[in-house]
Scaffold this motif. Structure first.
Motif, PDB file in Angstrom:
ATOM      1  N   ALA A 100     -38.850  16.934 118.646  1.00 40.33           N
ATOM      2  CA  ALA A 100     -39.381  17.054 117.286  1.00 40.33           C
ATOM      3  C   ALA A 100     -40.536  18.047 117.240  1.00 40.33           C
ATOM      4  O   ALA A 100     -40.640  18.865 116.307  1.00 40.33           O
ATOM      5  CB  ALA A 100     -39.831  15.685 116.780  1.00 40.33           C
ATOM      6  N   MET A 101     -41.402  17.999 118.238  1.00 41.51           N
ATOM      7  CA  MET A 101     -42.534  18.927 118.239  1.00 41.51           C
ATOM      8  C   MET A 101     -42.065  20.369 118.441  1.00 41.51           C
ATOM      9  O   MET A 101     -42.604  21.292 117.814  1.00 41.51           O
ATOM     10  CB  MET A 101     -43.536  18.532 119.327  1.00 41.51           C
ATOM     11  CG  MET A 101     -44.244  17.209 119.050  1.00 41.51           C
ATOM     12  SD  MET A 101     -45.001  17.118 117.396  1.00 41.51           S
ATOM     13  CE  MET A 101     -46.155  18.498 117.456  1.00 41.51           C
ATOM     14  N   VAL A 102     -41.055  20.585 119.276  1.00 40.16           N
ATOM     15  CA  VAL A 102     -40.513  21.935 119.429  1.00 40.16           C
ATOM     16  C   VAL A 102     -39.908  22.409 118.110  1.00 40.16           C
ATOM     17  O   VAL A 102     -40.106  23.555 117.687  1.00 40.16           O
ATOM     18  CB  VAL A 102     -39.462  21.989 120.552  1.00 40.16           C
ATOM     19  CG1 VAL A 102     -38.740  23.342 120.557  1.00 40.16           C
ATOM     20  CG2 VAL A 102     -40.121  21.752 121.897  1.00 40.16           C
ATOM     21  N   ALA A 103     -39.172  21.521 117.437  1.00 42.62           N
ATOM     22  CA  ALA A 103     -38.565  21.883 116.156  1.00 42.62           C
ATOM     23  C   ALA A 103     -39.632  22.294 115.141  1.00 42.62           C
ATOM     24  O   ALA A 103     -39.471  23.288 114.415  1.00 42.62           O
ATOM     25  CB  ALA A 103     -37.730  20.726 115.626  1.00 42.62           C
ATOM     26  N   LEU A 104     -40.725  21.557 115.085  1.00 46.14           N
ATOM     27  CA  LEU A 104     -41.787  21.873 114.131  1.00 46.14           C
ATOM     28  C   LEU A 104     -42.510  23.162 114.521  1.00 46.14           C
ATOM     29  O   LEU A 104     -42.808  24.006 113.666  1.00 46.14           O
ATOM     30  CB  LEU A 104     -42.787  20.713 114.060  1.00 46.14           C
ATOM     31  CG  LEU A 104     -42.276  19.434 113.395  1.00 46.14           C
ATOM     32  CD1 LEU A 104     -43.273  18.294 113.578  1.00 46.14           C
ATOM     33  CD2 LEU A 104     -42.017  19.670 111.903  1.00 46.14           C
ATOM     34  N   LEU A 105     -42.786  23.325 115.806  1.00 47.65           N
ATOM     35  CA  LEU A 105     -43.535  24.504 116.247  1.00 47.65           C
ATOM     36  C   LEU A 105     -42.724  25.784 116.153  1.00 47.65           C
ATOM     37  O   LEU A 105     -43.299  26.885 116.133  1.00 47.65           O
ATOM     38  CB  LEU A 105     -44.027  24.292 117.685  1.00 47.65           C
ATOM     39  CG  LEU A 105     -45.074  23.181 117.851  1.00 47.65           C
ATOM     40  CD1 LEU A 105     -45.363  22.931 119.334  1.00 47.65           C
ATOM     41  CD2 LEU A 105     -46.354  23.507 117.102  1.00 47.65           C
ATOM     42  N   THR A 106     -41.413  25.672 116.091  1.00 55.04           N
ATOM     43  CA  THR A 106     -40.568  26.862 115.933  1.00 55.04           C
ATOM     44  C   THR A 106     -40.077  27.022 114.498  1.00 55.04           C
ATOM     45  O   THR A 106     -39.298  27.936 114.207  1.00 55.04           O
ATOM     46  CB  THR A 106     -39.359  26.798 116.889  1.00 55.04           C
ATOM     47  OG1 THR A 106     -38.664  25.559 116.705  1.00 55.04           O
ATOM     48  CG2 THR A 106     -39.816  26.918 118.335  1.00 55.04           C
ATOM     49  N   ASN A 107     -40.535  26.152 113.619  1.00 59.76           N
ATOM     50  CA  ASN A 107     -40.266  26.267 112.177  1.00 59.76           C
ATOM     51  C   ASN A 107     -41.603  26.127 111.447  1.00 59.76           C
ATOM     52  O   ASN A 107     -41.892  25.094 110.834  1.00 59.76           O
ATOM     53  CB  ASN A 107     -39.280  25.193 111.722  1.00 59.76           C
ATOM     54  CG  ASN A 107     -37.869  25.445 112.189  1.00 59.76           C
ATOM     55  OD1 ASN A 107     -37.088  26.125 111.533  1.00 59.76           O
ATOM     56  ND2 ASN A 107     -37.527  24.896 113.357  1.00 59.76           N
ATOM     57  N   PRO A 108     -42.460  27.165 111.522  1.00 58.15           N
ATOM     58  CA  PRO A 108     -43.848  27.045 111.043  1.00 58.15           C
ATOM     59  C   PRO A 108     -43.970  26.663 109.576  1.00 58.15           C
ATOM     60  O   PRO A 108     -44.936  25.986 109.199  1.00 58.15           O
ATOM     61  CB  PRO A 108     -44.444  28.420 111.329  1.00 58.15           C
ATOM     62  CG  PRO A 108     -43.273  29.331 111.548  1.00 58.15           C
ATOM     63  CD  PRO A 108     -42.185  28.492 112.091  1.00 58.15           C
TER      64      PRO A 108
END
Length: 408
Positions: free
Chosen positions: A255-263
């Motif tokens: 989830a954190m990767v998804a958020l950090l790669t979708n600013p």
């Protein structure tokens, strides 16, 4: 459309581990029920949403891997017998009996009472991380959070947490150590044996001094009510230990990767934190920690999408493919935290729907919410394609490391 078999080595590549979703999209189009061959066992992958939902609730697809044929030997190997005789690998009525016993510990009121303690654990972990300005979010946060929670639920002494965590991670990270295959296999077998012995010892200790914990509750169900065997008791404790932290840890990392790669989505969630419960469901749909549901065995000849699945075949329901199916989710490969909530399959479907769903949601909401509040300027410290992930053939989709930096 084709039903030509695909060698596992061609499907489970490094590129697949990094991003399996293009391969899933191709399977949904070209081979929605795909035969896959491998040295250990052959299987069929079901990839479209409607087929996956139906298969998860199809009584002809058995979860009892210990029934005729001893399918667990093909899938898990002989050392799994002491740890995997539990509700995950059983059918009704055995499954119903085991789930009813275990379900007492997951009553909504009991789980909600844990909220202050979960928040306390989250705060304690971030107190150590926050002053550093950088962290490995898997090692420092995502893995220890659910491990500490489930250890307290089970009644594992805090002094044992490090050893239990070490051996569970050996199993979780199997195939990623770089050791020769024979050495890796021996290491996993050693971990299985250690955990089996540890849980047996824990049961002995709790019999002598019971407490208000899950293991003591399971002992009561075994000794006083007679609804659990000794083998089922230890195996259920292992299931709760492993399932209780593994998938939640991997989900928080994904989830954190998804958020950090979708600013833009990250900014939206920071601006409207009340969106978090809804966002958790979309993040789980978008990149869940269990890409393929635990194995099922066809008890008779079946047919899905015109493909014959012979009796005795192992079937994998590809949850992460189903959750990207454009027939169910418009533009399913896109993360959209405002997406109208739909019936994703991230927690399964049917009688094997995730028992710990309330706890998993709570941990994710509290944990991710705290990360966004307390770590301003949070960003990946390496390009996303350089992140170290679990092997492509792992039953889990997760990260080995998640290096980040932020404003201390």
């Amino acid at each position: 459309m084709t039903d030509k078999a695909v060698p596992a080595a061609e499907l489970y590549t490094d590129e697949f581990a990094a991003d399996p979703y293009p391969a899933f999209a191709k399977l949904r189009t070209d081979s929605p029920v795909c035969p896959v061959t491998s040295p250990r066992f052959d299987s069929f992958l079901i990839t479209r949403f409607e087929d996956a939902k139906a298969a998860l609730n199809d009584p002809r697809l058995s979860k009892d891997l210990y029934g005729p044929g001893d399918h667990y030997l093909r899938i898990f190997g002989p050392n799994s017998a002491g740890l995997n005789k539990n509700m995950l690998n059983s059918d009704p009525p055995e499954h119903s009996r085991l789930r009813q016993v275990t379900g007492r510990a997951f009553a909504p009121r009991r789980i909600e009472a844990l909220r202050p303690r979960v928040a306390e654990i989250v705060s304690g972990l971030l107190d150590k991380v926050e002053p550093q300005g950088k962290a490995d979010l898997m090692r420092d946060f995502a893995i220890p959070l659910p491990m500490l929670v489930v250890s307290e639920l089970l009644g594992i002494p805090r002094t044992d947490n490090d050893n239990v965590l070490e051996w569970t991670q050996v199993i979780r990270e199997s195939g990623s150590s770089g050791r020769p295959p024979a050495e890796e296999k021996a290491r996993v077998q050693e971990a299985q044996a250690w955990l089996h012995g540890y849980l047996q010892d824990l049961v002995t200790a709790k019999r002598a001094e019971p407490g208000d914990d899950m293991v003591s509750m399971l002992i009561s169900a075994c000794d006083e009510e007679g609804v659990l065997s000794e083998r089922e008791l230890v195996s259920t404790a292992f299931l709760l230990l492993f399932a209780g932290h593994q998938t939640t840890a991997d989900f928080i990392g994904n989830a954190m990767v998804a958020l950090l790669t979708n600013p833009e989505q990250l900014a939206l969630l920071r601006k409207t934190p009340e969106l978090l419960p809804h966002a958790i469901e979309e993040l789980l749909r978008f990149d869940g920690p269990l890409p393929v549901a635990s194995p099922r065995v066809a008890t008779e000849d079946l047919e899905y999408q015109g493909v014959r699945i012979p009796e005795g075949s192992i079937v994998g329901v590809v949850i992460n493919s189903a959750n990207h199916d454009s027939a169910q989710f418009e533009d399913g490969d896109r993360l959209d935290l405002t997406r109208e909530r739909g019936p994703h399959l991230g927690f399964g479907h049917g009688v094997h729907y995730c028992l710990g769903v309330s706890l998993a949601r709570m941990e994710a909401q509290i944990g991710i919410g705290a990360l966004l509040r307390r770590l301003p300027g949070l960003a990946l410290s390496v390009p996303v394609d350089k992140l170290r992930r679990l092997p492509a053939a792992s039953p889990f989709r997760g990260l080995i490391e998640l290096p980040v930096h932020f404003t201390a």
